[in-house]
Motif scaffolding. Structure first.
Motif, PDB file in Angstrom:
ATOM      1  N   PHE A 145       0.845  -1.190   0.000  1.00 38.25           N
ATOM      2  CA  PHE A 145       0.000   0.000   0.000  1.00 38.25           C
ATOM      3  C   PHE A 145       0.886   1.248   0.000  1.00 38.25           C
ATOM      4  CE2 PHE A 145      -2.627  -3.239   2.106  1.00 38.25           C
ATOM      5  CZ  PHE A 145      -3.811  -3.127   1.392  1.00 38.25           C
ATOM      6  N   LEU A 146       0.575   2.177  -0.886  1.00 33.37           N
ATOM      7  CA  LEU A 146       1.255   3.472  -0.954  1.00 33.37           C
ATOM      8  C   LEU A 146       0.196   4.554  -0.787  1.00 33.37           C
ATOM      9  CD1 LEU A 146       3.525   2.794  -4.072  1.00 33.37           C
ATOM     10  CD2 LEU A 146       4.191   2.623  -1.660  1.00 33.37           C
ATOM     11  N   ASN A 147       0.129   5.140   0.384  1.00 40.11           N
ATOM     12  CA  ASN A 147      -0.909   6.116   0.689  1.00 40.11           C
ATOM     13  C   ASN A 147      -0.330   7.509   0.874  1.00 40.11           C
ATOM     14  OD1 ASN A 147      -3.051   4.209   0.745  1.00 40.11           O
ATOM     15  ND2 ASN A 147      -2.440   3.570   2.800  1.00 40.11           N
ATOM     16  N   PHE A 148      -0.709   8.411  -0.020  1.00 43.95           N
ATOM     17  CA  PHE A 148      -0.344   9.828   0.093  1.00 43.95           C
ATOM     18  C   PHE A 148       1.167  10.012   0.251  1.00 43.95           C
ATOM     19  CE2 PHE A 148      -4.702   9.188   1.192  1.00 43.95           C
ATOM     20  CZ  PHE A 148      -5.350  10.160   0.438  1.00 43.95           C
ATOM     21  N   SER A 149       1.886   9.338  -0.630  1.00 41.27           N
ATOM     22  CA  SER A 149       3.347   9.442  -0.640  1.00 41.27           C
ATOM     23  C   SER A 149       3.763  10.847  -1.062  1.00 41.27           C
ATOM     24  CB  SER A 149       3.935   8.427  -1.628  1.00 41.27           C
ATOM     25  OG  SER A 149       3.447   7.125  -1.383  1.00 41.27           O
ATOM     26  N   ASP A 150       4.959  11.244  -0.646  1.00 40.50           N
ATOM     27  CA  ASP A 150       5.512  12.532  -1.043  1.00 40.50           C
ATOM     28  C   ASP A 150       5.560  12.596  -2.565  1.00 40.50           C
ATOM     29  OD1 ASP A 150       7.124  14.782  -1.561  1.00 40.50           O
ATOM     30  OD2 ASP A 150       8.262  14.490   0.281  1.00 40.50           O
ATOM     31  N   PRO A 151       4.960  13.617  -3.198  1.00 42.23           N
ATOM     32  CA  PRO A 151       4.930  13.667  -4.666  1.00 42.23           C
ATOM     33  C   PRO A 151       6.253  14.061  -5.317  1.00 42.23           C
ATOM     34  CG  PRO A 151       3.851  15.606  -3.749  1.00 42.23           C
ATOM     35  CD  PRO A 151       4.163  14.694  -2.589  1.00 42.23           C
ATOM     36  N   TRP A 152       7.179  14.623  -4.543  1.00 38.83           N
ATOM     37  CA  TRP A 152       8.453  15.067  -5.119  1.00 38.83           C
ATOM     38  C   TRP A 152       8.205  15.718  -6.481  1.00 38.83           C
ATOM     39  CZ3 TRP A 152      12.501  15.411  -2.060  1.00 38.83           C
ATOM     40  CH2 TRP A 152      12.596  14.563  -0.937  1.00 38.83           C
ATOM     41  N   PRO A 153       7.630  16.905  -6.513  1.00 38.76           N
ATOM     42  CA  PRO A 153       7.136  17.492  -7.767  1.00 38.76           C
ATOM     43  C   PRO A 153       8.206  17.903  -8.786  1.00 38.76           C
ATOM     44  CG  PRO A 153       6.930  19.042  -5.945  1.00 38.76           C
ATOM     45  CD  PRO A 153       7.320  17.733  -5.340  1.00 38.76           C
ATOM     46  N   LYS A 154       9.426  18.163  -8.339  1.00 41.08           N
ATOM     47  CA  LYS A 154      10.446  18.591  -9.291  1.00 41.08           C
ATOM     48  C   LYS A 154      10.961  17.397 -10.104  1.00 41.08           C
ATOM     49  CE  LYS A 154      11.955  22.525  -6.509  1.00 41.08           C
ATOM     50  NZ  LYS A 154      13.074  23.182  -5.792  1.00 41.08           N
ATOM     51  N   LYS A 155      11.173  17.608 -11.406  1.00 37.10           N
ATOM     52  CA  LYS A 155      11.586  16.516 -12.291  1.00 37.10           C
ATOM     53  C   LYS A 155      12.889  15.870 -11.831  1.00 37.10           C
ATOM     54  CE  LYS A 155       9.285  17.847 -16.571  1.00 37.10           C
ATOM     55  NZ  LYS A 155       9.475  18.181 -18.007  1.00 37.10           N
ATOM     56  N   ARG A 156      13.799  16.667 -11.301  1.00 41.63           N
ATOM     57  CA  ARG A 156      15.095  16.106 -10.895  1.00 41.63           C
ATOM     58  C   ARG A 156      14.978  15.192  -9.684  1.00 41.63           C
ATOM     59  NH1 ARG A 156      15.588  21.548  -9.069  1.00 41.63           N
ATOM     60  NH2 ARG A 156      16.054  21.737  -6.828  1.00 41.63           N
ATOM     61  N   HIS A 157      13.819  15.232  -9.027  1.00 39.96           N
ATOM     62  CA  HIS A 157      13.591  14.380  -7.862  1.00 39.96           C
ATOM     63  C   HIS A 157      12.701  13.177  -8.194  1.00 39.96           C
ATOM     64  CE1 HIS A 157      14.336  18.131  -5.153  1.00 39.96           C
ATOM     65  NE2 HIS A 157      15.457  17.509  -5.461  1.00 39.96           N
ATOM     66  N   ALA A 158      12.448  12.927  -9.460  1.00 39.38           N
ATOM     67  CA  ALA A 158      11.501  11.880  -9.855  1.00 39.38           C
ATOM     68  C   ALA A 158      11.860  10.508  -9.278  1.00 39.38           C
ATOM     69  CB  ALA A 158      11.413  11.802 -11.373  1.00 39.38           C
ATOM     70  N   LYS A 159      13.169  10.222  -9.182  1.00 42.38           N
ATOM     71  CA  LYS A 159      13.596   8.909  -8.704  1.00 42.38           C
ATOM     72  C   LYS A 159      13.229   8.678  -7.238  1.00 42.38           C
ATOM     73  CE  LYS A 159      17.626   5.820  -8.735  1.00 42.38           C
ATOM     74  NZ  LYS A 159      19.073   5.678  -9.013  1.00 42.38           N
TER      75      LYS A 159
END
Length: 207
Positions: free
Chosen positions: A103-117
């Motif tokens: 289950f992955l609930n309301f995980s940090d979205p890390w919105p910046k592209k460089r943080h996608a990983k």
């Protein structure tokens, strides 16, 4: 050298009967479901109460948050619930081949592209989850989020990694789907924010 003193949160975690330290100690062979990023524990407690024949593990890396969850968990006597202080990327040694559903609930979205990983649905993490699943022929991830961009990223990531989308909703609370709300979910819902939901399943194709 100055000795490091334990914080009240650390002491609460260290003395908790539900904390996993060296090994998983469920006293049965029931399936195990894992919530990564359990927050204050509302979801994982609710799931454990509603499904006594399923074992649950809540994972949280932040001690202060985990200590708040422990205060709630201590109000119950749940033989089918354990918690662990850990980052998901470090989980393979302990949880390899043990998990039925993630289950992955309301995980940090890390919105910046460089943080996608860093997003928990990035292929980097999907590769880690591969090691955790007990059934290599049927891997299941269930995700909820309020974040539109993370949701669309996750759908694409799942599909590229070989998952099929079995259930999807862009407004979970309008659907007839069994649901235990998290503390974030309650907050967002009060603000009128629609909750996105997806159940992704990866079934090994016969060769």
């Amino acid at each position: 050298m100055r000795m490091r003193t334990s914080s009240p949160a650390d002491e609460l975690i260290d003395n908790c009967d539900y904390i996993i330290k060296d090994s998983i100690d469920f006293k049965n062979d029931n399936r195990i479901c894992l919530e990564i990023g359990m927050g204050k524990g509302d979801f994982i407690i609710g799931m454990a109460l509603n499904n006594p024949d399923t074992n649950y593990i809540g994972m949280e890396m932040h001690s202060n948050v985990l200590s708040l969850a422990i205060k709630k968990i201590n109000e119950y006597n749940l033989d089918n619930l354990r918690i662990i202080r850990m980052d998901a990327k470090d989980s393979v040694d302990l949880l390899k081949d043990k998990i039925d559903t993630i289950f992955l609930n309301f995980s940090d979205p890390w919105p910046k592209k460089r943080h996608a990983k860093r997003r928990l649905t990035h292929e980097y993490y999907l590769g880690i989850y591969d090691e955790l699943f007990s059934n290599k022929n049927c891997k299941k991830i269930i995700m909820k989020t309020d974040n539109d961009d993370l949701f669309e990223f996750s759908l694409e990531s799942f599909k590229k990694y070989g998952y099929d989308i079995k259930e999807i909703s862009y407004d979970l609370h309008s659907e007839n789907i069994f649901n235990i709300m998290t503390e974030y979910e309650k907050k967002f819902s009060k603000k009128g924010i629609a909750i996105k939901y997806v159940k992704a399943v990866k079934i090994k194709k016969e060769e």
